[in-house]
Design a protein around this motif. Structure first.
Motif, PDB file in Angstrom:
ATOM      1  N   ALA A   1      40.315  31.705  66.844  1.00 17.38           N
ATOM      2  CA  ALA A   1      41.141  32.231  65.759  1.00 17.38           C
ATOM      3  C   ALA A   1      41.962  31.065  65.233  1.00 17.38           C
ATOM      4  O   ALA A   1      42.723  30.449  65.984  1.00 17.38           O
ATOM      5  N   SER A   2      41.760  30.711  63.978  1.00 13.85           N
ATOM      6  CA  SER A   2      42.478  29.570  63.417  1.00 13.85           C
ATOM      7  C   SER A   2      42.817  29.821  61.957  1.00 13.85           C
ATOM      8  O   SER A   2      42.238  30.682  61.307  1.00 13.85           O
ATOM      9  N   LYS A   3      43.754  29.038  61.472  1.00 17.28           N
ATOM     10  CA  LYS A   3      44.122  29.084  60.051  1.00 17.28           C
ATOM     11  C   LYS A   3      43.754  27.745  59.445  1.00 17.28           C
ATOM     12  O   LYS A   3      43.940  26.705  60.059  1.00 17.28           O
ATOM     13  N   THR A   4      43.226  27.788  58.229  1.00 21.86           N
ATOM     14  CA  THR A   4      42.844  26.550  57.557  1.00 21.86           C
ATOM     15  C   THR A   4      42.979  26.748  56.054  1.00 21.86           C
ATOM     16  O   THR A   4      42.939  27.875  55.572  1.00 21.86           O
ATOM     17  N   GLY A   5      43.110  25.670  55.337  1.00 22.99           N
ATOM     18  CA  GLY A   5      43.163  25.748  53.884  1.00 22.99           C
ATOM     19  C   GLY A   5      41.781  25.960  53.292  1.00 22.99           C
ATOM     20  O   GLY A   5      40.807  25.397  53.778  1.00 22.99           O
ATOM     21  N   THR A   6      41.692  26.791  52.270  1.00 29.22           N
ATOM     22  CA  THR A   6      40.392  27.072  51.668  1.00 29.22           C
ATOM     23  C   THR A   6      39.966  25.995  50.683  1.00 29.22           C
ATOM     24  O   THR A   6      38.798  25.891  50.363  1.00 29.22           O
ATOM     25  N   THR A   7      40.889  25.179  50.215  1.00 34.35           N
ATOM     26  CA  THR A   7      40.539  24.174  49.211  1.00 34.35           C
ATOM     27  C   THR A   7      39.782  22.993  49.803  1.00 34.35           C
ATOM     28  O   THR A   7      39.258  22.171  49.073  1.00 34.35           O
ATOM     29  N   LEU A   8      39.708  22.916  51.125  1.00 33.84           N
ATOM     30  CA  LEU A   8      39.048  21.797  51.769  1.00 33.84           C
ATOM     31  C   LEU A   8      37.526  21.917  51.767  1.00 33.84           C
ATOM     32  O   LEU A   8      36.828  20.963  52.056  1.00 33.84           O
ATOM     33  N   PHE A   9      37.014  23.092  51.445  1.00 32.65           N
ATOM     34  CA  PHE A   9      35.592  23.358  51.589  1.00 32.65           C
ATOM     35  C   PHE A   9      35.006  23.952  50.307  1.00 32.65           C
ATOM     36  O   PHE A   9      35.673  24.674  49.597  1.00 32.65           O
ATOM     37  N   GLU A  10      33.732  23.638  50.061  1.00 31.74           N
ATOM     38  CA  GLU A  10      33.055  24.182  48.884  1.00 31.74           C
ATOM     39  C   GLU A  10      32.591  25.611  49.102  1.00 31.74           C
ATOM     40  O   GLU A  10      32.540  26.399  48.167  1.00 31.74           O
ATOM     41  N   ASN A  11      32.221  25.951  50.357  1.00 27.10           N
ATOM     42  CA  ASN A  11      31.673  27.279  50.605  1.00 27.10           C
ATOM     43  C   ASN A  11      31.992  27.732  52.027  1.00 27.10           C
ATOM     44  O   ASN A  11      32.488  26.959  52.846  1.00 27.10           O
ATOM     45  N   ILE A  12      31.677  28.995  52.312  1.00 25.85           N
ATOM     46  CA  ILE A  12      31.942  29.591  53.618  1.00 25.85           C
ATOM     47  C   ILE A  12      31.150  28.872  54.714  1.00 25.85           C
ATOM     48  O   ILE A  12      31.620  28.716  55.833  1.00 25.85           O
ATOM     49  N   GLY A  13      29.944  28.434  54.403  1.00 27.99           N
ATOM     50  CA  GLY A  13      29.128  27.717  55.378  1.00 27.99           C
ATOM     51  C   GLY A  13      29.789  26.433  55.853  1.00 27.99           C
ATOM     52  O   GLY A  13      29.808  26.139  57.055  1.00 27.99           O
ATOM     53  N   GLN A  14      30.332  25.654  54.918  1.00 26.40           N
ATOM     54  CA  GLN A  14      31.031  24.415  55.286  1.00 26.40           C
ATOM     55  C   GLN A  14      32.247  24.717  56.160  1.00 26.40           C
ATOM     56  O   GLN A  14      32.475  24.045  57.169  1.00 26.40           O
ATOM     57  N   LEU A  15      33.022  25.705  55.775  1.00 25.38           N
ATOM     58  CA  LEU A  15      34.193  26.114  56.555  1.00 25.38           C
ATOM     59  C   LEU A  15      33.772  26.499  57.971  1.00 25.38           C
ATOM     60  O   LEU A  15      34.372  26.054  58.958  1.00 25.38           O
ATOM     61  N   SER A  16      32.716  27.288  58.094  1.00 25.23           N
ATOM     62  CA  SER A  16      32.264  27.777  59.398  1.00 25.23           C
ATOM     63  C   SER A  16      31.830  26.632  60.308  1.00 25.23           C
ATOM     64  O   SER A  16      32.256  26.563  61.466  1.00 25.23           O
ATOM     65  N   VAL A  17      31.009  25.733  59.805  1.00 30.43           N
ATOM     66  CA  VAL A  17      30.547  24.595  60.609  1.00 30.43           C
ATOM     67  C   VAL A  17      31.731  23.722  61.012  1.00 30.43           C
ATOM     68  O   VAL A  17      31.835  23.289  62.166  1.00 30.43           O
ATOM     69  N   ASP A  18      32.656  23.475  60.098  1.00 33.36           N
ATOM     70  CA  ASP A  18      33.838  22.667  60.401  1.00 33.36           C
ATOM     71  C   ASP A  18      34.658  23.302  61.526  1.00 33.36           C
ATOM     72  O   ASP A  18      35.042  22.619  62.479  1.00 33.36           O
ATOM     73  N   GLN A  19      34.928  24.579  61.422  1.00 29.04           N
ATOM     74  CA  GLN A  19      35.760  25.244  62.418  1.00 29.04           C
ATOM     75  C   GLN A  19      35.055  25.340  63.776  1.00 29.04           C
ATOM     76  O   GLN A  19      35.687  25.203  64.814  1.00 29.04           O
ATOM     77  N   LEU A  20      33.747  25.558  63.768  1.00 27.35           N
ATOM     78  CA  LEU A  20      33.003  25.577  65.026  1.00 27.35           C
ATOM     79  C   LEU A  20      32.974  24.191  65.667  1.00 27.35           C
ATOM     80  O   LEU A  20      33.119  24.070  66.885  1.00 27.35           O
ATOM     81  N   ASP A  21      32.798  23.148  64.853  1.00 23.60           N
ATOM     82  CA  ASP A  21      32.856  21.772  65.380  1.00 23.60           C
ATOM     83  C   ASP A  21      34.209  21.512  66.042  1.00 23.60           C
ATOM     84  O   ASP A  21      34.280  20.953  67.136  1.00 23.60           O
ATOM     85  N   LYS A  22      35.275  21.918  65.382  1.00 24.15           N
ATOM     86  CA  LYS A  22      36.628  21.669  65.903  1.00 24.15           C
ATOM     87  C   LYS A  22      36.938  22.488  67.152  1.00 24.15           C
ATOM     88  O   LYS A  22      37.799  22.121  67.943  1.00 24.15           O
ATOM     89  N   SER A  23      36.249  23.604  67.323  1.00 22.36           N
ATOM     90  CA  SER A  23      36.528  24.500  68.453  1.00 22.36           C
ATOM     91  C   SER A  23      35.985  23.969  69.778  1.00 22.36           C
ATOM     92  O   SER A  23      36.371  24.439  70.835  1.00 22.36           O
ATOM     93  N   ASN A  24      35.068  23.021  69.710  1.00 22.65           N
ATOM     94  CA  ASN A  24      34.383  22.491  70.893  1.00 22.65           C
ATOM     95  C   ASN A  24      33.490  23.502  71.583  1.00 22.65           C
ATOM     96  O   ASN A  24      33.089  23.302  72.725  1.00 22.65           O
ATOM     97  N   LEU A  25      33.198  24.628  70.921  1.00 21.98           N
ATOM     98  CA  LEU A  25      32.215  25.571  71.451  1.00 21.98           C
ATOM     99  C   LEU A  25      30.830  25.059  71.079  1.00 21.98           C
ATOM    100  O   LEU A  25      30.631  24.535  69.988  1.00 21.98           O
ATOM    101  N   GLU A  26      29.896  25.249  71.983  1.00 21.58           N
ATOM    102  CA  GLU A  26      28.513  24.888  71.683  1.00 21.58           C
ATOM    103  C   GLU A  26      27.987  25.883  70.644  1.00 21.58           C
ATOM    104  O   GLU A  26      28.203  27.090  70.760  1.00 21.58           O
ATOM    105  N   PHE A  27      27.331  25.379  69.615  1.00 21.86           N
ATOM    106  CA  PHE A  27      26.723  26.283  68.643  1.00 21.86           C
ATOM    107  C   PHE A  27      25.455  25.675  68.072  1.00 21.86           C
ATOM    108  O   PHE A  27      25.270  24.469  68.079  1.00 21.86           O
ATOM    109  N   ILE A  28      24.585  26.558  67.617  1.00 25.70           N
ATOM    110  CA  ILE A  28      23.358  26.170  66.935  1.00 25.70           C
ATOM    111  C   ILE A  28      23.418  26.803  65.558  1.00 25.70           C
ATOM    112  O   ILE A  28      23.569  28.032  65.442  1.00 25.70           O
ATOM    113  N   GLY A  29      23.357  25.990  64.533  1.00 28.62           N
ATOM    114  CA  GLY A  29      23.417  26.528  63.185  1.00 28.62           C
ATOM    115  C   GLY A  29      23.706  25.461  62.156  1.00 28.62           C
ATOM    116  O   GLY A  29      23.735  24.268  62.465  1.00 28.62           O
TER     117      GLY A  29
END
Length: 130
Positions: A14-42
């Motif tokens: 659960a995190s808060k982030t600015g929406t202006t940093l990303f072009e689309n929901i996909g970019q936001l999702s990958v960024d937040q998953l990368d920052k979370s240190n959880l393993e993910f495939i996508g």
């Protein structure tokens, strides 16, 4: 931005982030998953696995000869489930929340009854009884 796994409705991210940093929901999702240190495939197009959730045939729960649940990751924007891929939704001031859930589609007697029901509601034994 939040991620809800298969066994509890409490977010694993659960995190808060600015929406202006990303072009689309996909970019936001990958960024937040990368920052979370959880393993993910996508990718920006879709998320296949987070934290080791199963994919493909391993994500099917056969309940009987005529009933099954097919599991996977679904996302919601402002509480609504879009009918497009995450990279197809532009970030704008109208995006207040993005939530990924591990959900299932319910199949019974040759018919799909539902899509993207939260898995935590049924707590599938093959995922939650470990």
């Amino acid at each position: 931005f939040s991620v809800v796994g298969p066994c509890s409705e409490e977010p694993i991210i659960a995190s808060k982030t600015g929406t202006t940093l990303f072009e689309n929901i996909g970019q936001l999702s990958v960024d937040q998953l990368d920052k979370s240190n959880l393993e993910f495939i996508g990718s920006e197009n879709k998320i296949d696995s987070i934290n080791g959730t199963p994919v493909g045939e391993a994500a099917l729960e056969i309940l009987s000869r005529s009933e099954m649940r097919a599991y996977g990751w679904c996302f919601y924007v402002n509480g609504e489930q879009p009918d497009v891929y995450p990279n197809e939704i532009a970030m704008s001031g109208k995006v207040n929340s993005v939530k990924w859930i591990f959900g299932f589609a319910h199949y019974l007697d040759g018919e799909w009854l539902s899509m993207c029901e939260p898995a935590w509601k049924v707590k599938p034994k093959f995922l939650c009884d470990k």
